[in-house]
Design a protein around this motif. Structure first.
Motif, mmCIF file in Angstrom:
data_model
loop_
_atom_site.group_PDB
_atom_site.id
_atom_site.type_symbol
_atom_site.label_atom_id
_atom_site.label_comp_id
_atom_site.label_asym_id
_atom_site.label_seq_id
_atom_site.Cartn_x
_atom_site.Cartn_y
_atom_site.Cartn_z
ATOM 1 N N CYS A 38 0.826 -1.205 0.000
ATOM 2 C CA CYS A 38 0.000 0.000 0.000
ATOM 3 C C CYS A 38 0.860 1.256 0.000
ATOM 4 C CB CYS A 38 -0.922 0.009 1.218
ATOM 5 S SG CYS A 38 -1.950 -1.459 1.403
ATOM 6 N N THR A 39 2.079 1.153 -0.484
ATOM 7 C CA THR A 39 2.986 2.294 -0.488
ATOM 8 C C THR A 39 2.615 3.258 -1.610
ATOM 9 O OG1 THR A 39 4.511 1.050 -1.880
ATOM 10 C CG2 THR A 39 4.896 0.981 0.496
ATOM 11 N N GLY A 40 3.086 4.496 -1.472
ATOM 12 C CA GLY A 40 2.825 5.485 -2.506
ATOM 13 C C GLY A 40 3.319 6.852 -2.077
ATOM 14 N N THR A 41 3.339 7.781 -3.014
ATOM 15 C CA THR A 41 3.737 9.145 -2.720
ATOM 16 C C THR A 41 2.880 10.082 -3.559
ATOM 17 O OG1 THR A 41 5.631 10.642 -2.505
ATOM 18 C CG2 THR A 41 5.544 9.275 -4.490
ATOM 19 N N THR A 42 3.132 11.363 -3.463
ATOM 20 C CA THR A 42 2.342 12.330 -4.225
ATOM 21 C C THR A 42 2.803 12.375 -5.674
ATOM 22 O OG1 THR A 42 3.858 14.076 -3.504
ATOM 23 C CG2 THR A 42 1.850 13.770 -2.214
ATOM 24 N N ALA A 43 1.875 12.711 -6.560
ATOM 25 C CA ALA A 43 2.189 12.768 -7.990
ATOM 26 C C ALA A 43 3.068 13.964 -8.336
ATOM 27 C CB ALA A 43 0.903 12.821 -8.803
ATOM 28 N N ARG A 89 -9.044 8.573 -7.730
ATOM 29 C CA ARG A 89 -8.441 9.564 -6.821
ATOM 30 C C ARG A 89 -8.929 9.303 -5.400
ATOM 31 N NH1 ARG A 89 -9.628 14.510 -4.653
ATOM 32 N NH2 ARG A 89 -11.652 14.609 -5.703
ATOM 33 N N LEU A 90 -7.981 9.108 -4.473
ATOM 34 C CA LEU A 90 -8.317 8.672 -3.131
ATOM 35 C C LEU A 90 -8.956 9.782 -2.305
ATOM 36 C CD1 LEU A 90 -5.111 6.577 -2.404
ATOM 37 C CD2 LEU A 90 -7.415 5.684 -2.753
ATOM 38 N N THR A 91 -10.031 9.419 -1.606
ATOM 39 C CA THR A 91 -10.701 10.340 -0.687
ATOM 40 C C THR A 91 -10.793 9.672 0.682
ATOM 41 O OG1 THR A 91 -12.892 9.470 -1.240
ATOM 42 C CG2 THR A 91 -12.073 11.317 -2.566
ATOM 43 N N ASP A 92 -11.225 10.446 1.688
ATOM 44 C CA ASP A 92 -11.313 9.998 3.091
ATOM 45 C C ASP A 92 -9.909 9.781 3.652
ATOM 46 O OD1 ASP A 92 -14.130 9.934 3.194
ATOM 47 O OD2 ASP A 92 -14.135 8.001 2.197
ATOM 48 N N GLY A 93 -9.576 10.529 4.653
ATOM 49 C CA GLY A 93 -8.227 10.433 5.217
ATOM 50 C C GLY A 93 -7.275 11.314 4.416
ATOM 51 N N LEU A 103 3.184 13.726 -15.044
ATOM 52 C CA LEU A 103 4.292 14.611 -15.421
ATOM 53 C C LEU A 103 5.611 14.193 -14.784
ATOM 54 C CD1 LEU A 103 2.659 18.179 -15.408
ATOM 55 C CD2 LEU A 103 3.575 16.919 -17.371
ATOM 56 N N PHE A 104 5.563 13.659 -13.572
ATOM 57 C CA PHE A 104 6.779 13.218 -12.886
ATOM 58 C C PHE A 104 6.872 11.690 -12.831
ATOM 59 C CE2 PHE A 104 6.045 17.536 -11.541
ATOM 60 C CZ PHE A 104 7.306 18.102 -11.574
ATOM 61 N N GLY A 105 6.050 11.022 -13.641
ATOM 62 C CA GLY A 105 6.206 9.584 -13.841
ATOM 63 C C GLY A 105 5.460 8.664 -12.899
ATOM 64 N N VAL A 106 4.581 9.201 -12.036
ATOM 65 C CA VAL A 106 3.979 8.353 -11.012
ATOM 66 C C VAL A 106 3.167 7.209 -11.606
ATOM 67 C CG1 VAL A 106 1.907 9.810 -10.734
ATOM 68 C CG2 VAL A 106 2.690 8.355 -8.846
ATOM 69 N N LEU A 107 2.391 7.457 -12.651
ATOM 70 C CA LEU A 107 1.574 6.396 -13.240
ATOM 71 C C LEU A 107 2.429 5.394 -14.012
ATOM 72 C CD1 LEU A 107 -1.549 8.404 -14.473
ATOM 73 C CD2 LEU A 107 -1.311 7.022 -12.399
ATOM 74 N N LYS A 108 3.434 5.890 -14.712
ATOM 75 C CA LYS A 108 4.335 4.998 -15.443
ATOM 76 C C LYS A 108 5.038 4.044 -14.489
ATOM 77 C CE LYS A 108 8.571 4.871 -18.210
ATOM 78 N NZ LYS A 108 9.229 3.979 -17.223
ATOM 79 N N ARG A 142 -3.051 4.448 -19.241
ATOM 80 C CA ARG A 142 -3.458 5.608 -20.044
ATOM 81 C C ARG A 142 -2.623 6.838 -19.702
ATOM 82 N NH1 ARG A 142 -9.583 5.872 -18.318
ATOM 83 N NH2 ARG A 142 -8.700 4.954 -16.417
ATOM 84 N N PHE A 143 -1.404 6.612 -19.215
ATOM 85 C CA PHE A 143 -0.633 7.743 -18.702
ATOM 86 C C PHE A 143 -0.176 8.705 -19.794
ATOM 87 C CE2 PHE A 143 2.595 4.352 -19.197
ATOM 88 C CZ PHE A 143 3.561 4.998 -19.954
ATOM 89 N N LYS A 144 -0.350 8.326 -21.063
ATOM 90 C CA LYS A 144 -0.017 9.239 -22.158
ATOM 91 C C LYS A 144 -1.245 10.019 -22.639
ATOM 92 C CE LYS A 144 3.894 6.508 -23.873
ATOM 93 N NZ LYS A 144 4.481 5.806 -25.051
ATOM 94 N N GLU A 145 -2.406 9.726 -22.053
ATOM 95 C CA GLU A 145 -3.646 10.371 -22.459
ATOM 96 C C GLU A 145 -4.092 11.386 -21.412
ATOM 97 O OE1 GLU A 145 -6.574 7.329 -23.024
ATOM 98 O OE2 GLU A 145 -5.172 5.981 -24.059
ATOM 99 N N LEU A 146 -4.741 12.457 -21.858
ATOM 100 C CA LEU A 146 -5.327 13.419 -20.936
ATOM 101 C C LEU A 146 -6.523 12.784 -20.229
ATOM 102 C CD1 LEU A 146 -5.226 16.685 -23.082
ATOM 103 C CD2 LEU A 146 -3.942 16.243 -20.984
ATOM 104 N N PRO A 147 -6.766 13.114 -18.951
ATOM 105 C CA PRO A 147 -6.001 14.006 -18.084
ATOM 106 C C PRO A 147 -4.844 13.308 -17.366
ATOM 107 C CG PRO A 147 -7.899 13.235 -16.909
ATOM 108 C CD PRO A 147 -7.981 12.610 -18.277
ATOM 109 N N PHE A 148 -4.659 12.014 -17.633
ATOM 110 C CA PHE A 148 -3.667 11.250 -16.883
ATOM 111 C C PHE A 148 -2.236 11.659 -17.229
ATOM 112 C CE2 PHE A 148 -7.467 8.571 -17.309
ATOM 113 C CZ PHE A 148 -7.787 8.456 -15.968
ATOM 114 N N SER A 149 -2.031 12.197 -18.439
ATOM 115 C CA SER A 149 -0.688 12.639 -18.813
ATOM 116 C C SER A 149 -0.226 13.786 -17.921
ATOM 117 C CB SER A 149 -0.660 13.059 -20.284
ATOM 118 O OG SER A 149 -1.602 14.083 -20.534
ATOM 119 N N ILE A 150 -1.173 14.582 -17.427
ATOM 120 C CA ILE A 150 -0.819 15.662 -16.498
ATOM 121 C C ILE A 150 -0.418 15.075 -15.154
ATOM 122 C CG2 ILE A 150 -1.700 17.692 -15.281
ATOM 123 C CD1 ILE A 150 -3.573 18.153 -17.662
ATOM 124 N N LEU A 151 -1.207 14.118 -14.686
ATOM 125 C CA LEU A 151 -0.889 13.463 -13.414
ATOM 126 C C LEU A 151 0.451 12.745 -13.481
ATOM 127 C CD1 LEU A 151 -2.042 12.782 -10.573
ATOM 128 C CD2 LEU A 151 -3.017 10.708 -11.593
#
Length: 257
Positions: free
Chosen positions: A76-81, A164-168, A136-141, A125-134
């Motif tokens: 369950c690891t992760g960081t900000t995009a 997109r995660l909500t709650d907490g 930008l620093f490679g998080v989805l790739k 879909r990291f090359k497609e909008l809006p995911f390509s913006i998310l």
């Protein structure tokens, strides 16, 4: 034993709490930091029922023997995009979502019954909008790279791709608070076997999906995109989750609970 990597994060804390509720003894894995919120998070879990291990997944020398004897792993690891204080100490997307996850996968023995990996919608879909913006620093790739590495590892897997995660996230709450938290009226879940969803996903629903997938053989070697929607939802009802998970792949289309 169930190893939870990222147990001090929003999803990881709730996964750990739910495992304790089900009387599964978790091994809590966290990165040894000096941040006070990490220690407050760990204080939420009674050590008599959980084993706590500090380790840096970016450094395999800190992981020797860590996964031996565990029946399952929940990553369950992760960081900000985008750049934030969470990137300090070289904790950006590449190290967190690729290097660390790859090391955990490589360190997991073939005897494990399941490796559950939490990634994100948009990884294909990291090359497609809006995911390509998310991305930008490679998080989805990097998350997608980790998915592919898990597939090639031969480990029995389940991949959960939340919106997109909500709650907490929850950082200093006790177990009762974690388990009683609600997502308002959006407690139903929408599942898809493909990376074709957009929207939000409650951390509570995502954590429940992680834990329920451990209990259900039908989820092995499957991908599930998950988003939250209006409705009562399956809650903690395992038969309802079993129907959702199974019907998702049988139909090959998105389903509502």
């Amino acid at each position: 034993l169930v190893l939870v990597a990222g147990a001090t994060g929003g999803v990881g804390q709730i996964v750990t709490a739910k495992l304790l509720e089900l009387s599964y003894p978790p091994c809590i894995l966290f990165r040894p930091l000096t941040r006070p919120d990490v220690h407050l998070s760990l204080a939420a879990f009674p050590h008599r029922r959980a084993q706590v291990f500090p380790a840096d997944l970016r450094d395999r020398s800190t992981m020797v023997g860590l996964t031996q004897g565990v029946a399952a792993v929940c990553c369950c690891t992760g960081t900000t995009a985008f750049p934030s204080s969470r990137w300090e100490g070289e904790n950006g997307p590449r190290n967190t979502d690729w290097v660390a996850t790859r090391n955990l996968i490589d360190s997991t023995p073939s005897s494990v019954k399941r490796f559950v990996l939490v990634t994100s919608v948009g990884v294909e879909r990291f090359k497609e909008l809006p995911f390509s913006i998310l991305n930008l620093f490679g998080v989805l790739k990097y998350k997608r790279d980790s998915e592919l590495h898990l597939l090639s590892s031969g480990l029995p897997y389940t991949v959960i791709r939340p919106g997109r995660l909500t709650d907490g996230p929850y950082t200093s709450f006790d177990l009762n608070t974690l388990l009683q938290a609600t997502a308002g009226s959006r407690q139903d879940v929408q599942l898809s076997p493909r990376d074709d969803q957009r929207g939000e996903a409650s951390r509570i629903a995502v954590a429940e999906a992680v834990v329920q997938s451990l209990l259900l053989p039908a989820t092995v070697n499957r991908f599930y995109s998950i988003c939250s929607t209006e409705g009562e939802g399956p809650g903690k009802d395992t038969p309802k989750w079993e129907l959702l998970f199974s019907a998702c792949h049988q139909a090959g289309t998105s389903l509502l609970a």
